[in-house]
Structures are given as structure tokens and as C-alpha cells.
Scaffold this motif. Structure first.
Motif, mmCIF file in Angstrom:
data_model
loop_
_atom_site.group_PDB
_atom_site.id
_atom_site.type_symbol
_atom_site.label_atom_id
_atom_site.label_comp_id
_atom_site.label_asym_id
_atom_site.label_seq_id
_atom_site.Cartn_x
_atom_site.Cartn_y
_atom_site.Cartn_z
ATOM 1 N N TYR A 80 0.829 -1.208 0.000
ATOM 2 C CA TYR A 80 0.000 0.000 0.000
ATOM 3 C C TYR A 80 0.864 1.258 0.000
ATOM 4 O O TYR A 80 0.575 2.227 -0.706
ATOM 5 C CB TYR A 80 -0.952 -0.043 1.190
ATOM 6 C CG TYR A 80 -1.767 -1.316 1.194
ATOM 7 C CD1 TYR A 80 -2.846 -1.467 0.334
ATOM 8 C CD2 TYR A 80 -1.424 -2.392 2.007
ATOM 9 C CE1 TYR A 80 -3.583 -2.648 0.296
ATOM 10 C CE2 TYR A 80 -2.146 -3.576 1.980
ATOM 11 C CZ TYR A 80 -3.220 -3.706 1.121
ATOM 12 O OH TYR A 80 -3.927 -4.871 1.073
ATOM 13 N N SER A 81 1.946 1.232 0.762
ATOM 14 C CA SER A 81 2.892 2.337 0.737
ATOM 15 C C SER A 81 3.547 2.451 -0.635
ATOM 16 O O SER A 81 3.710 3.549 -1.180
ATOM 17 C CB SER A 81 3.954 2.139 1.825
ATOM 18 O OG SER A 81 4.958 3.125 1.738
ATOM 19 N N ARG A 82 3.904 1.309 -1.190
ATOM 20 C CA ARG A 82 4.516 1.288 -2.514
ATOM 21 C C ARG A 82 3.561 1.847 -3.568
ATOM 22 O O ARG A 82 3.977 2.593 -4.464
ATOM 23 C CB ARG A 82 4.903 -0.142 -2.859
ATOM 24 C CG ARG A 82 5.403 -0.366 -4.283
ATOM 25 C CD ARG A 82 6.703 0.321 -4.536
ATOM 26 N NE ARG A 82 7.233 -0.003 -5.851
ATOM 27 C CZ ARG A 82 8.124 0.716 -6.485
ATOM 28 N NH1 ARG A 82 8.619 1.806 -5.919
ATOM 29 N NH2 ARG A 82 8.558 0.363 -7.684
ATOM 30 N N ALA A 83 2.285 1.522 -3.464
ATOM 31 C CA ALA A 83 1.296 2.019 -4.427
ATOM 32 C C ALA A 83 1.200 3.535 -4.369
ATOM 33 O O ALA A 83 1.058 4.196 -5.409
ATOM 34 C CB ALA A 83 -0.067 1.396 -4.148
ATOM 35 N N ARG A 84 1.266 4.101 -3.181
ATOM 36 C CA ARG A 84 1.231 5.564 -3.060
ATOM 37 C C ARG A 84 2.453 6.202 -3.716
ATOM 38 O O ARG A 84 2.343 7.222 -4.399
ATOM 39 C CB ARG A 84 1.121 5.965 -1.586
ATOM 40 C CG ARG A 84 -0.222 5.617 -0.956
ATOM 41 C CD ARG A 84 -0.377 6.235 0.412
ATOM 42 N NE ARG A 84 0.532 5.649 1.397
ATOM 43 C CZ ARG A 84 0.234 4.581 2.134
ATOM 44 N NH1 ARG A 84 -0.948 3.977 2.007
ATOM 45 N NH2 ARG A 84 1.098 4.115 3.020
ATOM 46 N N ASP A 113 -11.534 1.270 -1.343
ATOM 47 C CA ASP A 113 -10.201 1.539 -0.807
ATOM 48 C C ASP A 113 -9.805 0.560 0.291
ATOM 49 O O ASP A 113 -8.727 0.673 0.875
ATOM 50 C CB ASP A 113 -10.082 2.979 -0.302
ATOM 51 C CG ASP A 113 -11.029 3.288 0.856
ATOM 52 O OD1 ASP A 113 -11.751 2.381 1.328
ATOM 53 O OD2 ASP A 113 -11.056 4.459 1.289
ATOM 54 N N ARG A 114 -10.655 -0.416 0.552
ATOM 55 C CA ARG A 114 -10.343 -1.456 1.534
ATOM 56 C C ARG A 114 -11.245 -2.666 1.287
ATOM 57 O O ARG A 114 -12.230 -2.581 0.553
ATOM 58 C CB ARG A 114 -10.535 -0.936 2.962
ATOM 59 C CG ARG A 114 -11.966 -0.598 3.329
ATOM 60 C CD ARG A 114 -12.003 0.246 4.589
ATOM 61 N NE ARG A 114 -11.391 1.553 4.343
ATOM 62 C CZ ARG A 114 -11.127 2.445 5.293
ATOM 63 N NH1 ARG A 114 -11.369 2.153 6.550
ATOM 64 N NH2 ARG A 114 -10.607 3.618 4.983
ATOM 65 N N GLY A 115 -10.895 -3.776 1.902
ATOM 66 C CA GLY A 115 -11.719 -4.980 1.782
ATOM 67 C C GLY A 115 -11.488 -5.770 0.518
ATOM 68 O O GLY A 115 -12.225 -6.728 0.244
ATOM 69 N N THR A 116 -10.467 -5.398 -0.255
ATOM 70 C CA THR A 116 -10.177 -6.123 -1.498
ATOM 71 C C THR A 116 -8.703 -6.518 -1.592
ATOM 72 O O THR A 116 -8.233 -6.902 -2.656
ATOM 73 C CB THR A 116 -10.531 -5.266 -2.724
ATOM 74 O OG1 THR A 116 -9.794 -4.037 -2.652
ATOM 75 C CG2 THR A 116 -12.020 -4.975 -2.788
ATOM 76 N N ALA A 120 -6.895 -2.925 -3.606
ATOM 77 C CA ALA A 120 -7.015 -1.583 -3.029
ATOM 78 C C ALA A 120 -5.829 -0.697 -3.393
ATOM 79 O O ALA A 120 -5.939 0.532 -3.354
ATOM 80 C CB ALA A 120 -7.167 -1.667 -1.517
ATOM 81 N N THR A 121 -4.689 -1.297 -3.745
ATOM 82 C CA THR A 121 -3.563 -0.470 -4.188
ATOM 83 C C THR A 121 -3.906 0.265 -5.480
ATOM 84 O O THR A 121 -3.365 1.342 -5.753
ATOM 85 C CB THR A 121 -2.294 -1.313 -4.413
ATOM 86 O OG1 THR A 121 -2.504 -2.245 -5.487
ATOM 87 C CG2 THR A 121 -1.915 -2.076 -3.142
ATOM 88 N N LEU A 122 -4.804 -0.312 -6.273
ATOM 89 C CA LEU A 122 -5.195 0.323 -7.528
ATOM 90 C C LEU A 122 -6.194 1.447 -7.305
ATOM 91 O O LEU A 122 -6.283 2.373 -8.110
ATOM 92 C CB LEU A 122 -5.748 -0.732 -8.484
ATOM 93 C CG LEU A 122 -4.717 -1.808 -8.837
ATOM 94 C CD1 LEU A 122 -5.366 -2.950 -9.612
ATOM 95 C CD2 LEU A 122 -3.562 -1.214 -9.629
ATOM 96 N N ASN A 123 -6.935 1.385 -6.201
ATOM 97 C CA ASN A 123 -7.745 2.529 -5.800
ATOM 98 C C ASN A 123 -6.841 3.734 -5.563
ATOM 99 O O ASN A 123 -7.131 4.859 -5.997
ATOM 100 C CB ASN A 123 -8.535 2.181 -4.538
ATOM 101 C CG ASN A 123 -9.355 3.341 -4.014
ATOM 102 O OD1 ASN A 123 -8.849 4.194 -3.288
ATOM 103 N ND2 ASN A 123 -10.629 3.384 -4.369
ATOM 104 N N SER A 124 -5.707 3.494 -4.899
ATOM 105 C CA SER A 124 -4.730 4.549 -4.658
ATOM 106 C C SER A 124 -4.145 5.068 -5.963
ATOM 107 O O SER A 124 -4.000 6.281 -6.161
ATOM 108 C CB SER A 124 -3.623 4.022 -3.746
ATOM 109 O OG SER A 124 -2.576 4.956 -3.598
ATOM 110 N N THR A 247 -0.294 -11.128 2.777
ATOM 111 C CA THR A 247 -1.523 -10.620 3.395
ATOM 112 C C THR A 247 -2.379 -9.872 2.376
ATOM 113 O O THR A 247 -3.608 -10.032 2.335
ATOM 114 C CB THR A 247 -1.178 -9.692 4.573
ATOM 115 O OG1 THR A 247 -0.470 -10.449 5.565
ATOM 116 C CG2 THR A 247 -2.433 -9.110 5.198
ATOM 117 N N ALA A 248 -1.736 -9.076 1.532
ATOM 118 C CA ALA A 248 -2.467 -8.322 0.511
ATOM 119 C C ALA A 248 -3.085 -9.254 -0.522
ATOM 120 O O ALA A 248 -4.238 -9.075 -0.939
ATOM 121 C CB ALA A 248 -1.547 -7.315 -0.157
#
Length: 290
Positions: A80-84, A113-116, A120-124, A247-248
């Protein structure tokens, strides 16, 4: 001219080939010079750069009519950090280059933005790229049929198809051939503002359907081996997948099982033409030729 990121991957490679085959000038952005040979043979221009290097990426994008952009699948660290970081770098490069049009690879389910899980990284990514170019399409395909190629050795060797997907649950799937064709067509569309295009195969398929396709192609029985959720993390650990990435990934399968990875109301809906049998046959033929 159109610029394509990720040309050595599934979706990027199919996009570059579809553009070249339809007579367009293409520039592929590669990390290493030694990767350039096959693309120069196909007539593509090659730029060497990386997503992390905004100036080199902006230079590769400059003077292009449009670009196919993506965020590479996470391999280590916090996805998630990497996606940002990637989203910020891509958006900045697009702005610096004055790129007029973007087709960005996303996924069905990216409206959440969550639950997927990893989706969710693609939402970002979408949030960072929105507004960076005057015209932007977020191409949201379903689960890549070619992902099943990772299981092909087990299928060919033992007639067993391991899966984290519920065997009977039909979900949006699509061949990366269709993804590349769709991306190439969308890059040539005239439009402004933001569009979201969701892409599925000719119909939705289940893991059981995939096993049946392998059975037909191999001309022998292929059985499903559903992997229960309680042992998935340990299996990924055995494969060397880092815990944060695992986990992702597992979160994505939980999102699929819950029905959260589905279409968003109000988006453009398209279906490809590549059948499941055709895509699976290509997977098998590639395995047999290696």
C-alpha cells in the motif's frame, strides 16, 4: 506515438503488440537495456527508465499521443505504501511531460479503498492519476486468465489445479490478449476528462470452468484442489512470498469470495472475445515449448 509501461509483463506486452500490429508507432519503457532486443525487432522504440525516476519517465512520455500506465505487482515491502509512491511518481511524470492521454491499468473492484486486499492499491493509483492528464481512462479488467499459468506445472504434471477461488463461484475473468486489445483501442479514442471501463471475458467463469478447459486442452481429467483459507498463508510462505505481500494477496481472494470484487454501477462495461479454452490452450502451449 504511444508509450507503454510494463511491456515485459502480461498486460503491457499485449498492449504494445496490439498497437504495433495495428500500425502505430510505439515506445516501450524498460528497466534494462538487455531487455530491448525483442522490442526493437518488432519495430518499437525503446526508452530505458523506471517508475521511481520521474525525470527519465517524463522524458520517455514527452511528445507521445498517449500512454498505457500501470503499477507493477508488489514483490516485497508494504504494497500500500509502494502504491502511493508509484502513483505519485506516475502522476508527476505525466504532468511534467504534458501527456494528453492516459490509459491506466486498474482492476474490477478498484472502487473500494479497503476490503479487497491488493486490489485496493489500484484505488490509490486511480486517485493519484485522476486529473494528471486532460484525458484519463482507468481500464478495470477482471481476474487474468493467464494467472492460471502459475498453476500449469501442477496441472500438467499431476492433473491437479490448486486454487484459492471457490470452485463454483463464477467471477469476472479475462484474457490479457483482450486487455491489450482494449487498451490499444482506448488509447486511440478521442475524449476528455475521466472514464472508467470495466472489461470481462465473453462470459464469467469459475475455477471449475478453468479445470474443464485444461481437461479439454490436455485431453485428460484435471481435478480441482481447493486450498482452505487457514493454510494459505503457510503455503505462500513456503513459496517465499513476503508476509506483507501475502496478506495483501490473501485479502484479494477474501474480497472475491465475499463478492466485493465486482463491477461499479455507472461504469462502461465491455466484454472481450477470447474464450477460456483459447487462453488456456495458449498457456499450455507456452509451457510445452519452454
Amino acid at each position: 506515438m504511444y508509450v507503454v509501461l510494463g511491456a515485459n509483463g502480461r498486460a503491457g506486452g499485449e498492449t504494445a503488440r496490439a498497437l504495433i500490429e495495428s500500425g502505430n508507432l510505439v515506445r516501450v519503457v524498460l528497466r534494462r537495456p538487455e531487455q530491448a532486443g525483442k522490442w526493437t525487432k518488432l519495430g518499437a522504440d525503446v526508452a530505458i527508465g523506471s517508475i521511481e525516476d520521474v525525470p527519465s519517465l517524463a522524458a520517455a512520455l514527452r511528445d507521445a499521443a498517449g500512454a498505457f500506465l500501470l503499477s507493477p505487482p508488489p514483490a516485497s515491502g508494504d504494497p500500500y505504501s509502494r502504491a502511493r509512491e508509484v502513483g505519485h511518481a506516475l502522476a508527476e511524470a505525466v504532468r511534467q511531460a504534458g501527456l494528453p492521454k492516459v490509459v491506466a491499468l486498474s482492476s474490477i473492484g478498484a472502487q473500494h479503498d479497503r476490503g479487497t486486499g491488493v486490489i485496493a492499491t489500484l484505488n490509490s493509483l486511480e486517485k493519484h492519476l485522476e486529473g494528471a492528464a486532460p484525458a484519463t481512462i482507468f481500464l478495470r479488467p477482471g481476474y487474468f486468465v493467464e494467472t492460471w499459468g502459475e498453476m500449469a506445472p501442477a496441472v500438467i504434471a499431476g492433473g491437479v489445479l490448486p486454487t484459492f477461488l471457490e470452485p463454483l463461484q463464477k467471477i469476472p475473468m479475462v484474457s490479457t490478449i483482450d486487455v491489450g486489445r482494449a487498451a490499444a483501442r482506448l488509447l486511440k479514442d478521442e475524449f476528455s476528462g475521466k472514464r472508467i471501463v470495466e472489461l470481462r471475458g465473453p462470459q464469467d467463469w469459475s475455477a471449475n470452468d478453468v479445470a474443464a478447459a485444461f481437461s479439454r486442452v490436455l485431453d485428460r481429467t484435471v481435478e480441482i484442489a481447493f486450498v482452505p483459507s487457514e493454510i494459505r498463508a503457510s503455503l505462500l510462505a513456503q513459496e517465499g512470498v513476503p508476509p506483507e505481500v501475502a496478506t495483501a494477496l490473501l485479502g484479494m481472494y477474501d474480497g472475491i469470495a465475499s463478492g466485493r470484487v465486482e463491477h461499479e454501477q455507472g461504469t462502461e462495461q465491455r466484454r472481450g472475445s477470447v474464450s477460456l479454452a483459447e487462453a488456456v490452450e495458449r498457456i499450455v502451449r507456452r509451457m510445452e515449448s519452454e
